[in-house]
Structures are given as C-alpha cells and as structure tokens.
Design an enzyme around this catalytic site. Sequence first.
Site, PDB file in Angstrom:
ATOM      1  N   ASP A 170       0.839  -1.199   0.000  1.00 29.56           N
ATOM      2  CA  ASP A 170       0.000   0.000   0.000  1.00 29.56           C
ATOM      3  C   ASP A 170       0.875   1.250   0.000  1.00 29.56           C
ATOM      4  O   ASP A 170       1.624   1.499   0.939  1.00 29.56           O
ATOM      5  CB  ASP A 170      -0.893  -0.017   1.242  1.00 29.56           C
ATOM      6  CG  ASP A 170      -2.016   0.993   1.200  1.00 29.56           C
ATOM      7  OD1 ASP A 170      -1.817   2.064   0.588  1.00 29.56           O
ATOM      8  OD2 ASP A 170      -3.084   0.723   1.769  1.00 29.56           O
ATOM      9  N   HIS A 201      -3.051  -0.279  -2.450  1.00 32.28           N
ATOM     10  CA  HIS A 201      -4.197   0.487  -1.967  1.00 32.28           C
ATOM     11  C   HIS A 201      -5.317   0.462  -3.011  1.00 32.28           C
ATOM     12  O   HIS A 201      -5.080   0.622  -4.198  1.00 32.28           O
ATOM     13  CB  HIS A 201      -3.749   1.931  -1.727  1.00 32.28           C
ATOM     14  CG  HIS A 201      -4.700   2.759  -0.951  1.00 32.28           C
ATOM     15  ND1 HIS A 201      -4.779   2.708   0.424  1.00 32.28           N
ATOM     16  CD2 HIS A 201      -5.625   3.667  -1.351  1.00 32.28           C
ATOM     17  CE1 HIS A 201      -5.709   3.548   0.830  1.00 32.28           C
ATOM     18  NE2 HIS A 201      -6.233   4.141  -0.212  1.00 32.28           N
TER      19      HIS A 201
END
Length: 232
Positions: A170, A201
């Site tokens: 992420d 993400h």
Amino acid sequence: MTNISIDTLAGDGSFAAYLAEPSGPARGAVVVIQEIFGVNQGIRRKCDSLAAAGYLAIAPDLFWRLEPGVELDADVPEQFQQALALMGRFDQDLAIRDLEATIRAARARLGAGGKVGVVGYCLGGRLAYLVAARTDADASVGYYAVGVPGLLGEKHAIARPLLLHIAGEDGFVPKDAQAAMHEGLDDHPKVTLYDYPGEDHGFAAELGKRRSEAAAQRADERTLAFFAEHLG
C-alpha cells in the site's frame, strides 16, 4: 435503490445518503463509508452487493459540508487531485458524528433488536476504525485504512468486533505503518487483521484500474462472513 436524507445529531442540517434495500427482511444493516472520491458508482455498487446479500445498506455523503454530491474517479488524475484537496479540508470528527446519525437512522429502519455494522474504504477504513472506538456500531470493517498508527491511543475503547484488511504494498500505508498496526492491535481481543501480500491500496475497488480481482473477492468473502457472524 434510492437517496434518502438524514438529519445531523446536532440539528444543524441534513445530508443525503444512498440506500439499497434487500428483497426480503433485512438480516441487519451496513453503513458503507466512502473513499475520498465521494458516494460514486463504485460505492453505490458496494451497497447494492450488500443488499443482494440481505442487508440494508446506506452510504452517507460525508463531503456534504464541503461539496454535496461529489462523485470522482480515481483513475482520472485531475479528479484524484480534487479528491485530495477535499480530504485536506475534511473534518473527521464531524464525519464520525454524521456516521453515528446514519447508524441511528439504520437502526430506526430495522426496528427493535436490529444490528448495524459499518464497512469503509481508504478514508472510510480509517473512519471505520474510529467508529469502532467512538460509537455503538455492532461490527466494523476497514479496507486499507490510512493513518491508523496515529489512532492507536483509542484502541482501548474498541468494545465490538473490528476487522481490518491490509494491503501489503500500500503506497498510502507503508511497511512501518503496517508493522505498527500489527504491534498495536494483534493482541486486541476484538480486532482481526488480514494481510494481502503484493496488493496495493484500493485493491477491492468495484471499478477501475485499482481492482485486484482475486484479493478483492477474498477480502469481500471474509467481510460477509464477519457480518454474518456479528450482525446476522
């Protein structure tokens, strides 16, 4: 599938919310918490999927004080920048109050004994953590929640089940933040963390380039099992 209006707890206004209802009696209700892109088509699809699974689903417009009705596309650079600008002006404490009002509105629709959970994505994942700490929601789920290490001081207040999905690669939740989440929450009796190695993400976005199909399906299956256990 329709739009409804919810009054604030302070009585200083009202805000729109997208409502998706199941075809039969609701198993419970789920408040769907937006990303920084507003209650867009992807968030509405999240609600529709939950309704198909038997839940009353409500997605409140949490940007209503800034720009009511905003719908942005994460894949359009200009709109991504617009979303970041809105986030810079966003008051998360007011948002939690609006989410509390939405939870109460959902309970009113369910009637006595009805349970209400929340599920949030990105910004919504962070807010789902805060909902677990600050409200009486029956169960909370956060996908790729941002900024949780700075909120660990509130973990003592989490009294009902919380599930967090963590994307291993992420860009907005770096490795040290992921490690801090595990260190701070792995031993919490009400919190479950799932890691998704190699995922970025937004991997569970309904639409667009960010979606990673296998990981999204795995996370959503875990979310539905979690809600089945804790909401009905």
